[in-house]
Design a protein around this motif. Sequence first.
Motif, short mmCIF file in Angstrom:
data_model
loop_
_atom_site.label_atom_id
_atom_site.label_comp_id
_atom_site.label_asym_id
_atom_site.label_seq_id
_atom_site.Cartn_x
_atom_site.Cartn_y
_atom_site.Cartn_z
N PHE A 193 -17.47 12.77 -3.69
CA PHE A 193 -16.18 13.71 -4.25
C PHE A 193 -16.33 13.29 -5.90
CE2 PHE A 193 -15.70 13.90 0.34
CZ PHE A 193 -14.68 14.87 0.69
N THR A 194 -16.49 14.18 -6.61
CA THR A 194 -15.70 13.44 -7.93
C THR A 194 -13.84 13.25 -7.77
OG1 THR A 194 -16.84 15.32 -8.74
CG2 THR A 194 -15.25 14.53 -10.61
N ILE A 195 -14.01 12.42 -8.69
CA ILE A 195 -12.25 11.49 -8.79
C ILE A 195 -12.10 11.80 -9.92
CG2 ILE A 195 -10.99 9.04 -8.44
CD1 ILE A 195 -12.33 10.09 -6.12
N GLY A 196 -10.79 12.38 -10.23
CA GLY A 196 -9.88 12.75 -11.20
C GLY A 196 -9.05 11.69 -12.07
N VAL A 197 -8.79 11.67 -13.24
CA VAL A 197 -7.36 10.38 -13.47
C VAL A 197 -6.12 10.79 -12.49
CG1 VAL A 197 -8.83 10.94 -16.02
CG2 VAL A 197 -6.74 12.34 -15.41
N ASP A 198 -6.24 11.58 -11.74
CA ASP A 198 -5.00 11.02 -11.24
C ASP A 198 -5.51 10.34 -9.52
OD1 ASP A 198 -6.57 13.11 -9.52
OD2 ASP A 198 -5.14 14.04 -9.72
N GLY A 199 -6.57 10.15 -9.87
CA GLY A 199 -6.94 9.60 -8.57
C GLY A 199 -7.12 10.07 -7.24
N LEU A 200 -7.13 11.56 -7.31
CA LEU A 200 -7.60 12.22 -6.37
C LEU A 200 -8.79 12.73 -5.94
CD1 LEU A 200 -4.21 14.79 -6.55
CD2 LEU A 200 -4.93 12.83 -5.06
N PRO A 201 -9.15 12.97 -5.00
CA PRO A 201 -10.63 13.52 -4.74
C PRO A 201 -10.86 15.23 -5.61
CG PRO A 201 -9.87 12.36 -3.03
CD PRO A 201 -8.89 12.42 -3.75
N LEU A 237 0.97 -1.21 0.10
CA LEU A 237 -0.17 0.26 0.13
C LEU A 237 0.50 1.08 -0.19
CD1 LEU A 237 -2.63 -1.30 2.45
CD2 LEU A 237 -2.51 -1.40 0.22
N THR A 238 0.42 2.01 -1.10
CA THR A 238 1.06 2.71 -1.02
C THR A 238 0.24 4.52 -0.72
OG1 THR A 238 2.89 2.39 -2.95
CG2 THR A 238 2.65 4.45 -2.49
N HIS A 239 0.72 5.63 0.42
CA HIS A 239 -0.10 6.20 0.89
C HIS A 239 0.08 7.28 -1.42
CE1 HIS A 239 -0.11 10.81 1.51
NE2 HIS A 239 -1.61 9.70 2.15
N LEU A 240 -1.39 8.39 -1.63
CA LEU A 240 -1.72 9.01 -2.35
C LEU A 240 -1.12 9.82 -2.21
CD1 LEU A 240 -2.38 8.48 -5.32
CD2 LEU A 240 -4.68 8.75 -4.85
N ASN A 241 -0.22 10.60 -2.53
CA ASN A 241 -0.05 11.89 -1.91
C ASN A 241 -1.38 13.31 -2.54
OD1 ASN A 241 2.66 11.88 -0.68
ND2 ASN A 241 3.86 11.71 -2.61
N GLY A 242 -1.36 13.91 -1.55
CA GLY A 242 -2.57 15.17 -1.90
C GLY A 242 -3.54 14.50 -1.99
N SER A 243 -3.94 13.08 -1.65
CA SER A 243 -5.41 12.65 -1.76
C SER A 243 -6.45 12.79 -0.40
CB SER A 243 -5.56 11.01 -0.63
OG SER A 243 -5.24 10.69 -0.52
N THR A 244 -5.91 13.37 0.56
CA THR A 244 -6.59 13.28 1.71
C THR A 244 -7.40 15.01 1.73
OG1 THR A 244 -4.98 12.25 3.45
CG2 THR A 244 -5.86 13.75 4.35
N ARG A 245 -8.73 14.28 2.14
CA ARG A 245 -9.81 15.54 2.60
C ARG A 245 -10.60 15.45 3.89
NH1 ARG A 245 -7.19 16.67 -1.06
NH2 ARG A 245 -8.14 16.55 -3.52
N SER A 246 -10.57 16.51 4.36
CA SER A 246 -11.16 16.51 5.58
C SER A 246 -12.79 16.74 5.57
CB SER A 246 -10.71 17.96 6.69
OG SER A 246 -11.20 17.67 7.73
N LEU A 247 -13.61 15.89 6.16
CA LEU A 247 -14.58 16.09 6.85
C LEU A 247 -15.24 17.01 7.21
CD1 LEU A 247 -15.18 12.15 6.66
CD2 LEU A 247 -15.15 13.31 4.45
N HIS A 248 -14.67 17.70 8.40
CA HIS A 248 -15.24 18.97 8.68
C HIS A 248 -15.61 18.78 10.10
CE1 HIS A 248 -11.88 21.18 6.74
NE2 HIS A 248 -12.79 20.84 5.62
N ALA A 249 -16.00 17.07 10.14
CA ALA A 249 -17.17 16.67 11.42
C ALA A 249 -17.34 16.84 12.79
CB ALA A 249 -16.92 15.01 11.14
N GLY A 250 -16.27 17.81 13.35
CA GLY A 250 -15.65 18.15 14.50
C GLY A 250 -16.51 17.79 15.28
N GLY A 251 -16.13 15.97 15.68
CA GLY A 251 -16.17 15.38 16.43
C GLY A 251 -14.84 15.30 17.28
N THR A 252 -14.84 13.72 17.90
CA THR A 252 -13.36 13.40 19.30
C THR A 252 -12.85 12.16 18.31
OG1 THR A 252 -15.51 12.10 19.86
CG2 THR A 252 -15.21 14.34 21.13
#
Length: 360
Positions: free
Chosen positions: A177-185, A128-143
């Motif tokens: 989220f729409t996924i681009g051809v680069d796999g990023l949301p 498993l290789t982390h996809l750089n730039g793929s993280t998106r916050s959900l701003h859920a404000g949880g714990t």
Amino acid sequence: MYAMTNAADGNQILIYTQSGDDIPRLNARVSTGGRGSGGELTSPVDALGSQGSLLLSEDGRWLFAVNAGSDEVSSLEVTSSGLVLRDKVPSGGEFPVSLTLHGNLLYVLNSGGDGNITGFTVGEAGRLTHLNGSTRSLHAGGTNPPSFLVSPAQVGFSPAGDKLLVTVKGSNDIHVFTIGVDGLPGARPVTTKSVGTRPFSFSFDTHGHLLVAELFGSHGVGTPNSGAVTSYKLRPDGRLEVLDASVDNAQTATCWIAVDGQGRYAYATNNASATISGYRIDEDGHLRLLDDGGVSARLPPGSAPVDLSVSRDGRFLYTVNAGRGALDAFRIDPDSGHLTPLGEVGGLPVSDGAVGLAVD
């Protein structure tokens, strides 16, 4: 069949095989290499508050698991001699609870804190290789650990793989989220407010209709006997169009949903009622209950069913019953969708809040 212990002192996958009498039997245990959350962090009968914590690839070669206690994702290979751990990586956030795969693109939902989605690529050797730039916050404000009633619940690809969906119980949001051809949301999702209260899990039928299980349907939080399922059409721009709104099943805590391989029937487990509700799906995505009173099957008292899955051939339905530490099996009638109980097999822990189910 694969189920997960979620044990805090060492997460394990339990492997079940089906014998000639169609009753599953426990065959082996394999470590994920990480730690589960245990049952004390959230709820012993629903430790992760999610669907998709255990995921089998379409070709049956790879099994992926979340380790909510150590914030990791494990990759295991399915071999003729059993499961083999191939990789274990940080999940990119706190308290990972759900996974989805399209091609070699794997996304994880981290439900702790603000919550996020993070992507990985799956290599030939299961690395498993982390996809750089793929993280998106959900701003859920949880714990962290998250609260069951408000946390993000599931991440899932659309059938075409060009959209990534996330349900958030606390805000009643369904993010696309729409996924681009680069796999990023995309930078921002298209967000639709759920018709019903506390959208939990979801599944797509064979015509691409989205079915979302709702804890309390069109009623307020905590209302008993108000579970429901809503069907939507997913538009190309990410908007959701309601087809059937909050089709009630008169059961309590409708959380998990699965669709048979032909897209004719959907089944939802009702945690507090210890029942399964079946729905017939027509070609336009409209729903109707299979059985009077919304009960297609009753489980033993105290079962607290969580995850469920339909076999790939559409003949069998299985549930993980966290309250009893057991797996229940049912035969699906192909003509009516009705369920026939086949039996129960144990082996899962109760105190650690067993979760996750994947069936080949």
